[in-house]
Design a protein around this motif. Sequence first.
Motif, PDB file in Angstrom:
ATOM      1  N   GLU A 159      49.119  76.886 -27.941  1.00 29.26           N
ATOM      2  CA  GLU A 159      47.720  77.298 -28.004  1.00 29.26           C
ATOM      3  C   GLU A 159      46.802  76.347 -27.231  1.00 29.26           C
ATOM      4  OE1 GLU A 159      48.290  74.301 -31.270  1.00 29.26           O
ATOM      5  OE2 GLU A 159      49.451  75.967 -30.414  1.00 29.26           O
ATOM      6  N   ALA A 211      44.552  80.442 -27.004  1.00 30.14           N
ATOM      7  CA  ALA A 211      44.806  81.449 -28.040  1.00 30.14           C
ATOM      8  C   ALA A 211      44.132  82.796 -27.785  1.00 30.14           C
ATOM      9  CB  ALA A 211      44.402  80.895 -29.409  1.00 30.14           C
ATOM     10  N   PRO A 212      42.845  82.842 -27.350  1.00 27.37           N
ATOM     11  CA  PRO A 212      42.235  84.166 -27.158  1.00 27.37           C
ATOM     12  C   PRO A 212      42.934  85.008 -26.099  1.00 27.37           C
ATOM     13  CG  PRO A 212      40.560  82.449 -27.198  1.00 27.37           C
ATOM     14  CD  PRO A 212      41.886  81.762 -27.104  1.00 27.37           C
ATOM     15  N   TYR A 213      43.657  84.374 -25.194  1.00 27.40           N
ATOM     16  CA  TYR A 213      44.300  85.088 -24.087  1.00 27.40           C
ATOM     17  C   TYR A 213      45.747  85.469 -24.399  1.00 27.40           C
ATOM     18  CZ  TYR A 213      40.327  83.020 -21.670  1.00 27.40           C
ATOM     19  OH  TYR A 213      39.055  82.640 -21.309  1.00 27.40           O
ATOM     20  N   THR A 215      48.999  87.152 -25.921  1.00 26.97           N
ATOM     21  CA  THR A 215      49.431  88.396 -26.529  1.00 26.97           C
ATOM     22  C   THR A 215      50.818  88.179 -27.107  1.00 26.97           C
ATOM     23  OG1 THR A 215      50.326  89.188 -24.426  1.00 26.97           O
ATOM     24  CG2 THR A 215      48.080  89.847 -24.972  1.00 26.97           C
ATOM     25  N   GLN A 276      51.297  90.360 -36.507  1.00 27.96           N
ATOM     26  CA  GLN A 276      51.111  90.330 -35.056  1.00 27.96           C
ATOM     27  C   GLN A 276      50.982  91.738 -34.480  1.00 27.96           C
ATOM     28  OE1 GLN A 276      53.808  87.725 -32.846  1.00 27.96           O
ATOM     29  NE2 GLN A 276      54.063  86.464 -34.667  1.00 27.96           N
ATOM     30  N   GLU A 280      47.630  92.899 -32.540  1.00 32.09           N
ATOM     31  CA  GLU A 280      47.661  93.413 -31.169  1.00 32.09           C
ATOM     32  C   GLU A 280      46.995  94.779 -31.089  1.00 32.09           C
ATOM     33  OE1 GLU A 280      48.584  91.898 -28.274  1.00 32.09           O
ATOM     34  OE2 GLU A 280      48.649  90.157 -29.605  1.00 32.09           O
ATOM     35  N   LYS A 283      43.269  94.125 -31.229  1.00 32.29           N
ATOM     36  CA  LYS A 283      42.763  93.639 -29.941  1.00 32.29           C
ATOM     37  C   LYS A 283      42.531  94.812 -28.981  1.00 32.29           C
ATOM     38  CE  LYS A 283      45.136  89.142 -29.893  1.00 32.29           C
ATOM     39  NZ  LYS A 283      46.173  88.361 -29.193  1.00 32.29           N
ATOM     40  N   HIS A 315      44.336  83.557 -35.605  1.00 32.56           N
ATOM     41  CA  HIS A 315      45.295  83.751 -34.516  1.00 32.56           C
ATOM     42  C   HIS A 315      44.668  83.682 -33.131  1.00 32.56           C
ATOM     43  CE1 HIS A 315      49.042  84.800 -36.687  1.00 32.56           C
ATOM     44  NE2 HIS A 315      48.217  85.156 -37.646  1.00 32.56           N
ATOM     45  N   THR A 316      43.368  83.985 -33.015  1.00 29.91           N
ATOM     46  CA  THR A 316      42.748  84.030 -31.686  1.00 29.91           C
ATOM     47  C   THR A 316      41.669  82.973 -31.472  1.00 29.91           C
ATOM     48  OG1 THR A 316      40.967  85.566 -32.300  1.00 29.91           O
ATOM     49  CG2 THR A 316      43.099  86.542 -31.662  1.00 29.91           C
ATOM     50  N   TYR A 323      35.555  88.358 -29.750  1.00 28.65           N
ATOM     51  CA  TYR A 323      36.656  88.836 -28.905  1.00 28.65           C
ATOM     52  C   TYR A 323      36.201  90.054 -28.104  1.00 28.65           C
ATOM     53  CZ  TYR A 323      41.332  90.284 -27.477  1.00 28.65           C
ATOM     54  OH  TYR A 323      42.411  90.635 -26.719  1.00 28.65           O
TER      55      TYR A 323
END
Length: 329
Positions: A159, A211-213, A215, A276, A280, A283, A315-316, A323
């Motif tokens: 991260e 982390a924000p990027y 997947t 997860q 996803e 997102k 997580h992000t 986001y």
Amino acid sequence: MPDVAFLAYEQCMLSGISSLMDAFGIANEWLKHFARREGVPASEDVLFRTEIVSPGGRPITAQGGIPLSPHRAMEEVKSTDLVLIPPHMFGVRHDREQIGDMLDWLVMHHQANARIGALCTGTFILAMTGLLDGRIATTNWQLVNRFRRQFPKVRLKPERVLTEDGGLICSGAVTASYNLGLYVMELFGSPELMRACSKALLVDPSRTTQAPYMTASFKKNHGDKAILAAQEWMEEHFMEGVTMEDAADYVGLSSRHFKRRFKQAVEETPLNYLQQVRLEAAKKALETTTDNIDEITRQVGYEDASTFRRLFKKHTTLSPREYRDKFAI
């Protein structure tokens, strides 16, 4: 005045060399500007002296078929302050026999107190030296699972944008190389130099996380047909209030055996896997729809929006709204 040696090798990414050579050149120009501003006579000396080296001084072919001629052989470099290892598009797959001379050379310079910097997947080469064993490192987030399998002794922090442990500096995915450059400018120059160059390069020096990027990468080539069926079932039914017991029943395994077997095959607990999958999906909804957060919470299988927001930020590092503001199409 630090000497910086870029270690070029076959199929390395030229941008990992040229971008930072340009950045250090910009840093040198800013120092001249600072001198003029203070009324100090401009010196012909520069802060960063950069060169490209290669095994045996041989020309190399960089990624994309680009020919690159080094300034000299790495063997001719008896001392330097910083060695930088550019990335490879898919992470280096060479074994020690193929690049052993490079690895021994890196170890020698580290033992002589030079800092070693690995850009993006250049971390694979640095890890092959054994120097990163027991130390903190980062790398391109897309190759985290492979890196961990290949180098289990490294304390990988995927991260993070940048790490340094024991004089070994690592950066995350490609553009994080600029963050490493800024770090080096502050290290050998000053905070003022780093800030000036961050503005000139349009790079956020406060960026600390990938982390924000990131997947999720779902491992499915493990060969366990029952667990693969469970994965596919979870991905199809994640929006429902499914439990791990439901997944275990679906493939005819006891709950305890299912959890142990799932972890062994996927290298992730089934609960984390389900989370997860849901995140996803969330997102994607945040990026491509205008549905409000409560609607998305229900769509991805959560009943409590506050629980969803907490997990999403964990997580992000961003709230769902942050986001969406950053990545919405």
